[in-house]
Enzyme design. Sequence first.
Site, PDB file in Angstrom:
ATOM      1  N   CYS A  53       0.832  -1.211   0.000  1.00 37.05           N
ATOM      2  CA  CYS A  53       0.000   0.000   0.000  1.00 37.05           C
ATOM      3  C   CYS A  53       0.870   1.265   0.000  1.00 37.05           C
ATOM      4  CB  CYS A  53      -0.912  -0.050   1.227  1.00 37.05           C
ATOM      5  SG  CYS A  53      -1.744   1.482   1.629  1.00 37.05           S
ATOM      6  N   CYS A  66       0.116   3.736   2.765  1.00 34.77           N
ATOM      7  CA  CYS A  66       0.593   3.168   4.037  1.00 34.77           C
ATOM      8  C   CYS A  66       2.085   3.442   4.220  1.00 34.77           C
ATOM      9  CB  CYS A  66       0.354   1.656   4.090  1.00 34.77           C
ATOM     10  SG  CYS A  66      -1.374   1.156   3.999  1.00 34.77           S
TER      11      CYS A  66
END
Length: 123
Positions: free
Chosen positions: A29, A32
Amino acid sequence: MATTNLTTADFSETVGEGTVFVDFWAEWCGPCRSFAPVYEQASEKNPDIVFGKVDTEAEQQLAGQFGITSIPTLMVFRDGILVYAQPGALPAPQLDQLIQGARDLDMDDVRRQIAERDAAQTS
């Protein structure tokens, strides 16, 4: 204090006391990965708060238990009570505001509101 990796085995015990921030994330991600240094820096500036991370790939059961459908998702627990849950990476100033807001919560009032809500649901 650095961030702590949380698993199904230690999650409940970790969030049961004090203030605990939990970042649900995954290696693949992009948002993230960009949020990770902001989160890590906040953990170092606030040693009185536990900053946990849950790898949603490794801990799929835990992610499912909390209904994680978008990552990163940040959750805040105070004394075992979930007081904040929101997907999306926060910039450092907003994370600082959230940390202060979690500190400032009147937990007696939060418990009273939960009790009132629960009583209304059973009526």
